[in-house]
Motif scaffolding. Structure first.
Motif, PDB file in Angstrom:
ATOM      1  N   ILE A 186       1.194  -1.092   0.636  1.00 22.04           N
ATOM      2  CA  ILE A 186       0.154  -0.123   0.006  1.00 22.04           C
ATOM      3  C   ILE A 186       0.955   1.064  -0.113  1.00 22.04           C
ATOM      4  CG2 ILE A 186      -2.398   1.118   1.367  1.00 22.04           C
ATOM      5  CD1 ILE A 186      -2.343  -1.952   2.525  1.00 22.04           C
ATOM      6  N   GLU A 187       0.736   2.160  -1.250  1.00 20.94           N
ATOM      7  CA  GLU A 187       1.765   3.107  -1.026  1.00 20.94           C
ATOM      8  C   GLU A 187       0.526   4.366  -0.098  1.00 20.94           C
ATOM      9  OE1 GLU A 187       2.015   5.358  -5.373  1.00 20.94           O
ATOM     10  OE2 GLU A 187       2.995   2.895  -5.604  1.00 20.94           O
ATOM     11  N   VAL A 188       1.435   4.663   0.663  1.00 26.49           N
ATOM     12  CA  VAL A 188       1.322   5.898   1.405  1.00 26.49           C
ATOM     13  C   VAL A 188       1.671   7.258   1.544  1.00 26.49           C
ATOM     14  CG1 VAL A 188      -0.146   4.462   3.086  1.00 26.49           C
ATOM     15  CG2 VAL A 188       1.611   4.573   3.680  1.00 26.49           C
ATOM     16  N   ALA A 189       0.982   8.068   2.225  1.00 29.55           N
ATOM     17  CA  ALA A 189       2.027   9.470   2.359  1.00 29.55           C
ATOM     18  C   ALA A 189       2.731   9.720   3.820  1.00 29.55           C
ATOM     19  CB  ALA A 189       1.616  10.336   2.355  1.00 29.55           C
ATOM     20  N   ALA A 190       3.991   9.768   3.891  1.00 25.17           N
ATOM     21  CA  ALA A 190       4.951   9.842   4.938  1.00 25.17           C
ATOM     22  C   ALA A 190       4.838  10.826   5.542  1.00 25.17           C
ATOM     23  CB  ALA A 190       6.138   9.956   4.522  1.00 25.17           C
ATOM     24  N   GLY A 191       4.697  11.076   7.504  1.00 23.73           N
ATOM     25  CA  GLY A 191       4.765  11.796   8.208  1.00 23.73           C
ATOM     26  C   GLY A 191       2.999  12.207   7.370  1.00 23.73           C
ATOM     27  N   LYS A 192       1.318  11.088   7.292  1.00 26.27           N
ATOM     28  CA  LYS A 192       0.539  11.647   7.223  1.00 26.27           C
ATOM     29  C   LYS A 192      -0.381  10.449   8.177  1.00 26.27           C
ATOM     30  CE  LYS A 192       0.229  15.173   4.254  1.00 26.27           C
ATOM     31  NZ  LYS A 192      -0.382  15.165   2.770  1.00 26.27           N
ATOM     32  N   PRO A 193      -0.992  10.503   8.751  1.00 26.18           N
ATOM     33  CA  PRO A 193      -1.982   8.933   9.635  1.00 26.18           C
ATOM     34  C   PRO A 193      -2.677   8.366   9.042  1.00 26.18           C
ATOM     35  CG  PRO A 193      -2.663  11.205  10.543  1.00 26.18           C
ATOM     36  CD  PRO A 193      -1.166  11.399  10.032  1.00 26.18           C
ATOM     37  N   VAL A 194      -2.569   7.103   8.285  1.00 28.64           N
ATOM     38  CA  VAL A 194      -4.067   6.578   7.049  1.00 28.64           C
ATOM     39  C   VAL A 194      -4.021   5.824   8.274  1.00 28.64           C
ATOM     40  CG1 VAL A 194      -1.709   4.834   7.347  1.00 28.64           C
ATOM     41  CG2 VAL A 194      -3.241   4.641   5.447  1.00 28.64           C
ATOM     42  N   THR A 195      -5.563   5.345   7.901  1.00 29.33           N
ATOM     43  CA  THR A 195      -6.388   3.899   8.761  1.00 29.33           C
ATOM     44  C   THR A 195      -6.600   3.155   7.932  1.00 29.33           C
ATOM     45  OG1 THR A 195      -7.418   6.237   9.390  1.00 29.33           O
ATOM     46  CG2 THR A 195      -8.409   3.952   9.413  1.00 29.33           C
ATOM     47  N   LEU A 196      -5.930   2.007   8.621  1.00 23.08           N
ATOM     48  CA  LEU A 196      -5.913   0.760   7.567  1.00 23.08           C
ATOM     49  C   LEU A 196      -7.079  -0.163   8.170  1.00 23.08           C
ATOM     50  CD1 LEU A 196      -2.252  -0.285   7.699  1.00 23.08           C
ATOM     51  CD2 LEU A 196      -3.214   0.845   6.279  1.00 23.08           C
ATOM     52  N   ARG A 197      -8.145  -0.845   7.449  1.00 26.75           N
ATOM     53  CA  ARG A 197      -9.125  -1.034   8.684  1.00 26.75           C
ATOM     54  C   ARG A 197      -9.178  -2.374   7.721  1.00 26.75           C
ATOM     55  NH1 ARG A 197     -14.409   1.628   7.479  1.00 26.75           N
ATOM     56  NH2 ARG A 197     -13.715   3.032   8.667  1.00 26.75           N
ATOM     57  N   PHE A 198      -8.659  -3.867   9.012  1.00 24.86           N
ATOM     58  CA  PHE A 198      -8.857  -4.946   8.717  1.00 24.86           C
ATOM     59  C   PHE A 198     -10.009  -5.975   8.660  1.00 24.86           C
ATOM     60  CE2 PHE A 198      -3.851  -4.109   9.916  1.00 24.86           C
ATOM     61  CZ  PHE A 198      -3.294  -4.922   8.357  1.00 24.86           C
TER      62      PHE A 198
ATOM     63  N   ASP B 176      -9.873  -1.036  12.195  1.00 23.87           N
ATOM     64  CA  ASP B 176      -8.956   0.542  12.574  1.00 23.87           C
ATOM     65  C   ASP B 176      -8.025   0.490  13.150  1.00 23.87           C
ATOM     66  OD1 ASP B 176     -11.404   1.039  10.570  1.00 23.87           O
ATOM     67  OD2 ASP B 176     -12.003   2.325  11.301  1.00 23.87           O
ATOM     68  N   VAL B 177      -7.163  -0.386  12.411  1.00 22.81           N
ATOM     69  CA  VAL B 177      -5.613   0.225  12.374  1.00 22.81           C
ATOM     70  C   VAL B 177      -4.987   1.281  12.173  1.00 22.81           C
ATOM     71  CG1 VAL B 177      -3.605  -0.647  13.472  1.00 22.81           C
ATOM     72  CG2 VAL B 177      -4.838  -1.597  12.631  1.00 22.81           C
ATOM     73  N   ILE B 178      -4.608   2.760  13.155  1.00 23.78           N
ATOM     74  CA  ILE B 178      -3.984   3.748  12.511  1.00 23.78           C
ATOM     75  C   ILE B 178      -2.810   3.819  12.638  1.00 23.78           C
ATOM     76  CG2 ILE B 178      -4.051   6.224  12.049  1.00 23.78           C
ATOM     77  CD1 ILE B 178      -7.053   5.515  13.667  1.00 23.78           C
ATOM     78  N   VAL B 179      -2.272   4.338  11.750  1.00 20.55           N
ATOM     79  CA  VAL B 179      -0.609   4.249  11.667  1.00 20.55           C
ATOM     80  C   VAL B 179       0.159   5.421  11.008  1.00 20.55           C
ATOM     81  CG1 VAL B 179      -0.216   1.482  12.021  1.00 20.55           C
ATOM     82  CG2 VAL B 179      -0.069   2.509   9.632  1.00 20.55           C
ATOM     83  N   THR B 180       1.425   5.435  11.491  1.00 22.18           N
ATOM     84  CA  THR B 180       1.975   7.113  10.570  1.00 22.18           C
ATOM     85  C   THR B 180       3.506   6.960  10.398  1.00 22.18           C
ATOM     86  OG1 THR B 180       0.632   8.671  12.084  1.00 22.18           O
ATOM     87  CG2 THR B 180       1.879   9.168  11.115  1.00 22.18           C
ATOM     88  N   PRO B 181       3.215   6.357   9.323  1.00 18.85           N
ATOM     89  CA  PRO B 181       4.643   6.507   8.826  1.00 18.85           C
ATOM     90  C   PRO B 181       5.976   7.931   9.049  1.00 18.85           C
ATOM     91  CG  PRO B 181       3.022   5.413   7.129  1.00 18.85           C
ATOM     92  CD  PRO B 181       2.125   6.340   8.286  1.00 18.85           C
ATOM     93  N   PRO B 182       7.204   7.817   9.821  1.00 20.00           N
ATOM     94  CA  PRO B 182       7.531   8.888  10.002  1.00 20.00           C
ATOM     95  C   PRO B 182       8.032   9.239   8.793  1.00 20.00           C
ATOM     96  CG  PRO B 182       8.656   7.020  10.610  1.00 20.00           C
ATOM     97  CD  PRO B 182       7.660   6.638  10.095  1.00 20.00           C
ATOM     98  N   GLN B 183       8.783   8.663   7.881  1.00 18.16           N
ATOM     99  CA  GLN B 183       9.584   9.131   6.471  1.00 18.16           C
ATOM    100  C   GLN B 183       9.715   8.429   5.093  1.00 18.16           C
ATOM    101  OE1 GLN B 183      12.978   9.155   9.394  1.00 18.16           O
ATOM    102  NE2 GLN B 183      13.478   7.596   8.834  1.00 18.16           N
ATOM    103  N   PRO B 184       9.939   8.396   4.461  1.00 17.45           N
ATOM    104  CA  PRO B 184       9.566   7.339   2.867  1.00 17.45           C
ATOM    105  C   PRO B 184      10.671   6.228   3.346  1.00 17.45           C
ATOM    106  CG  PRO B 184       9.637   9.857   2.259  1.00 17.45           C
ATOM    107  CD  PRO B 184      10.131   9.722   3.934  1.00 17.45           C
ATOM    108  N   GLY B 185      10.085   5.313   3.144  1.00 19.50           N
ATOM    109  CA  GLY B 185      10.391   3.561   3.527  1.00 19.50           C
ATOM    110  C   GLY B 185       9.475   2.867   3.390  1.00 19.50           C
ATOM    111  N   GLU B 186      10.228   2.177   3.492  1.00 17.52           N
ATOM    112  CA  GLU B 186       8.899   1.085   3.532  1.00 17.52           C
ATOM    113  C   GLU B 186       8.980   0.354   4.778  1.00 17.52           C
ATOM    114  OE1 GLU B 186       9.681  -2.109  -0.845  1.00 17.52           O
ATOM    115  OE2 GLU B 186       9.006  -2.871   0.999  1.00 17.52           O
TER     116      GLU B 186
END
Ligand SMILES: [Cu+2]
Length: 120
Positions: free
Chosen positions: A51-63, A93-103
Protein backbone atom coordinates in the motif's frame (compact mmCIF):
# COMPACT_ATOMS: atom_id res chain seq x y z
CA UNK A 1 12.96 -38.74 -22.83
CA UNK A 2 11.04 -39.19 -19.55
CA UNK A 3 14.03 -38.06 -17.47
CA UNK A 4 14.28 -34.95 -19.65
CA UNK A 5 10.63 -34.13 -19.00
CA UNK A 6 11.09 -34.60 -15.25
CA UNK A 7 14.04 -32.19 -15.30
CA UNK A 8 12.05 -29.57 -17.15
CA UNK A 9 9.16 -29.87 -14.70
CA UNK A 10 11.58 -29.69 -11.75
CA UNK A 11 13.21 -26.54 -13.12
CA UNK A 12 9.81 -24.99 -13.73
CA UNK A 13 8.81 -25.69 -10.12
CA UNK A 14 12.06 -24.19 -8.80
CA UNK A 15 11.45 -21.12 -10.94
CA UNK A 16 7.93 -20.81 -9.58
CA UNK A 17 9.15 -21.06 -5.97
CA UNK A 18 11.88 -18.46 -6.54
CA UNK A 19 9.36 -16.15 -8.19
CA UNK A 20 6.80 -16.52 -5.41
CA UNK A 21 9.13 -16.07 -2.44
CA UNK A 22 11.72 -13.60 -3.73
CA UNK A 23 10.62 -11.92 -6.93
CA UNK A 24 6.88 -11.50 -6.68
CA UNK A 25 5.84 -7.99 -5.71
CA UNK A 26 2.12 -7.45 -5.47
CA UNK A 27 0.86 -4.35 -7.18
CA UNK A 28 0.75 -1.45 -4.76
CA UNK A 29 -2.56 0.12 -3.89
CA UNK A 30 -2.47 3.84 -3.35
CA UNK A 31 -4.17 5.39 -0.36
CA UNK A 32 -6.61 8.13 -1.29
CA UNK A 33 -7.02 10.97 1.20
CA UNK A 34 -8.44 10.07 4.60
CA UNK A 35 -10.41 7.09 3.28
CA UNK A 36 -9.59 3.90 5.22
CA UNK A 37 -7.81 1.24 3.21
CA UNK A 38 -9.51 -2.12 3.47
CA UNK A 39 -7.19 -5.09 3.83
CA UNK A 40 -8.65 -8.57 3.62
CA UNK A 41 -6.91 -11.24 5.71
CA UNK A 42 -7.57 -14.60 4.07
CA UNK A 43 -5.80 -17.68 2.68
CA UNK A 44 -2.38 -16.63 3.94
CA UNK A 45 -2.28 -13.27 2.18
CA UNK A 46 -3.18 -9.69 2.87
CA UNK A 47 -5.09 -8.16 0.00
CA UNK A 48 -3.77 -5.66 -0.91
CA UNK A 49 -0.33 -6.54 0.42
CA UNK A 50 1.47 -3.38 -0.74
CA UNK A 51 0.00 0.00 0.00
CA UNK A 52 1.40 3.34 -1.03
CA UNK A 53 0.88 6.04 1.56
CA UNK A 54 2.13 9.54 2.25
CA UNK A 55 5.02 9.76 4.73
CA UNK A 56 4.31 11.66 7.93
CA UNK A 57 0.53 11.40 7.65
CA UNK A 58 -1.71 9.07 9.65
CA UNK A 59 -3.31 6.36 7.55
CA UNK A 60 -6.24 4.16 8.56
CA UNK A 61 -5.98 0.50 7.64
CA UNK A 62 -9.22 -1.43 8.00
CA UNK A 63 -8.38 -5.10 8.49
CA UNK A 64 -11.13 -7.55 7.56
CA UNK A 65 -10.12 -10.95 8.86
CA UNK A 66 -11.74 -13.96 7.22
CA UNK A 67 -9.12 -16.54 8.19
CA UNK A 68 -10.18 -18.29 11.44
CA UNK A 69 -6.73 -19.76 12.10
CA UNK A 70 -4.91 -18.24 15.13
CA UNK A 71 -2.08 -17.41 12.75
CA UNK A 72 -4.12 -14.48 11.45
CA UNK A 73 -5.24 -13.02 14.77
CA UNK A 74 -2.74 -10.17 15.04
CA UNK A 75 -1.32 -7.52 12.76
CA UNK A 76 2.12 -6.31 13.81
CA UNK A 77 3.90 -3.24 12.54
CA UNK A 78 7.28 -3.95 14.14
CA UNK A 79 9.10 -0.91 12.86
CA UNK A 80 6.26 1.39 13.96
CA UNK A 81 5.69 -0.23 17.36
CA UNK A 82 2.03 -0.91 16.57
CA UNK A 83 0.11 -4.16 17.01
CA UNK A 84 -3.58 -4.94 16.78
CA UNK A 85 -5.88 -7.87 17.50
CA UNK A 86 -8.09 -8.80 14.58
CA UNK A 87 -11.40 -10.39 15.59
CA UNK A 88 -12.95 -12.58 12.91
CA UNK A 89 -15.62 -10.88 10.83
CA UNK A 90 -15.34 -7.54 12.64
CA UNK A 91 -13.52 -4.88 10.62
CA UNK A 92 -10.74 -3.41 12.75
CA UNK A 93 -9.23 -0.01 12.11
CA UNK A 94 -5.52 0.43 12.75
CA UNK A 95 -4.11 3.93 12.46
CA UNK A 96 -0.40 4.20 11.74
CA UNK A 97 1.86 7.05 10.75
CA UNK A 98 4.98 6.13 8.78
CA UNK A 99 7.41 8.84 9.93
CA UNK A 100 9.52 9.10 6.79
CA UNK A 101 9.65 7.70 3.25
CA UNK A 102 10.48 4.01 3.17
CA UNK A 103 8.99 0.55 3.48
CA UNK A 104 7.22 -0.53 6.64
CA UNK A 105 6.44 -4.21 6.83
CA UNK A 106 3.41 -5.58 8.63
CA UNK A 107 2.93 -9.24 9.44
CA UNK A 108 1.00 -11.70 11.56
CA UNK A 109 2.77 -12.83 14.71
CA UNK A 110 4.34 -15.79 12.86
CA UNK A 111 5.35 -13.66 9.91
CA UNK A 112 3.43 -15.81 7.47
CA UNK A 113 1.09 -13.06 6.45
CA UNK A 114 3.23 -10.24 5.08
CA UNK A 115 2.43 -6.84 3.78
CA UNK A 116 4.16 -3.51 3.40
CA UNK A 117 3.35 0.15 3.58
CA UNK A 118 5.35 2.09 1.05
CA UNK A 119 5.63 5.64 2.30
CA UNK A 120 6.58 8.37 -0.17
CU1 LIG B 1 0.63 -16.17 11.21
Amino acid sequence: MTAWAVNVIGLALIGLIVWWFWLYRPKAERAAGTQPIEITVADGVYTPARIEVAAGKPVTLRFIRKDPSPCAEKALFDSLGVSADLPIGKPTDVIVTPPQPGEYEFTCQMRMYRGALVAR
